[in-house]
Enzyme design. Sequence first.
Site, PDB file in Angstrom:
ATOM      1  N   ARG A  26      -1.136   8.033   5.530  1.00  0.00           N
ATOM      2  CA  ARG A  26      -0.596   6.916   4.751  1.00  0.00           C
ATOM      3  C   ARG A  26      -0.813   6.994   3.245  1.00  0.00           C
ATOM      4  O   ARG A  26      -0.465   6.065   2.535  1.00  0.00           O
ATOM      5  CB  ARG A  26      -1.100   5.561   5.270  1.00  0.00           C
ATOM      6  N   ASP A  27      -1.377   8.091   2.734  1.00  0.00           N
ATOM      7  CA  ASP A  27      -1.531   8.200   1.276  1.00  0.00           C
ATOM      8  C   ASP A  27      -1.514   9.664   0.827  1.00  0.00           C
ATOM      9  O   ASP A  27      -2.352  10.091   0.038  1.00  0.00           O
ATOM     10  CB  ASP A  27      -2.802   7.492   0.811  1.00  0.00           C
ATOM     11  N   VAL A  28      -0.538  10.416   1.325  1.00  0.00           N
ATOM     12  CA  VAL A  28      -0.389  11.812   0.911  1.00  0.00           C
ATOM     13  C   VAL A  28       0.142  11.811  -0.519  1.00  0.00           C
ATOM     14  O   VAL A  28       1.152  11.177  -0.815  1.00  0.00           O
ATOM     15  CB  VAL A  28       0.584  12.570   1.842  1.00  0.00           C
ATOM     16  N   ASN A  32      -4.818  13.786  -3.398  1.00  0.00           N
ATOM     17  CA  ASN A  32      -5.490  13.929  -2.111  1.00  0.00           C
ATOM     18  C   ASN A  32      -5.323  15.324  -1.513  1.00  0.00           C
ATOM     19  O   ASN A  32      -5.597  15.534  -0.339  1.00  0.00           O
ATOM     20  CB  ASN A  32      -5.006  12.852  -1.139  1.00  0.00           C
ATOM     21  N   THR A  70       0.703   4.663  -1.936  1.00  0.00           N
ATOM     22  CA  THR A  70       0.900   4.783  -3.374  1.00  0.00           C
ATOM     23  C   THR A  70       2.386   4.691  -3.702  1.00  0.00           C
ATOM     24  O   THR A  70       3.173   5.499  -3.198  1.00  0.00           O
ATOM     25  CB  THR A  70       0.331   6.127  -3.879  1.00  0.00           C
TER      26      THR A  70
END
Length: 150
Positions: A26-28, A32, A70
């Site tokens: 959920r936040d690639v 990261n 994001t």
Amino acid sequence: MGDGGGVVRAVGAALDRAHATGLLHRDVKPANILLQGAGGPEPRVLLADFGIAVRVTDARLTHAGTVVGTPGYLPTEAYAPGNPSRTMDLYAAGVTAVRMVLPEVDLSGDPLRPEDVARLGLFGGSPLLHAGVAGLLSIVPAERTRAADQ
């Protein structure tokens, strides 16, 4: 790894492993993605920060209208009611690939689409990488899955 293809494939492999266990990142995004041994011929690529990850089977505790992730890395369907999915991570991986090659690309407007890969002149030296990243940016979630599986 000169064209970024090795990093893109490694991120895809990391997502495959996470998704196979039922985990959605959920936040690639580039922040990261860690490169261990950067500067060497083959750095090790690590997908980090699973802080907002969920299992597909987890109960949803967020309220309607809440978006997690994001901005700029989320596909259109992330802003609609519904559950997170593998295809949302795949879209974010496509945006991440674009940002790795062209960090200055503006993500504040409309979501990136497949035609943006050609418009921005990205991955021209690698037709397979070009097609794969364009597929990850598809507005149709099933097309993202097909691109990731190739």
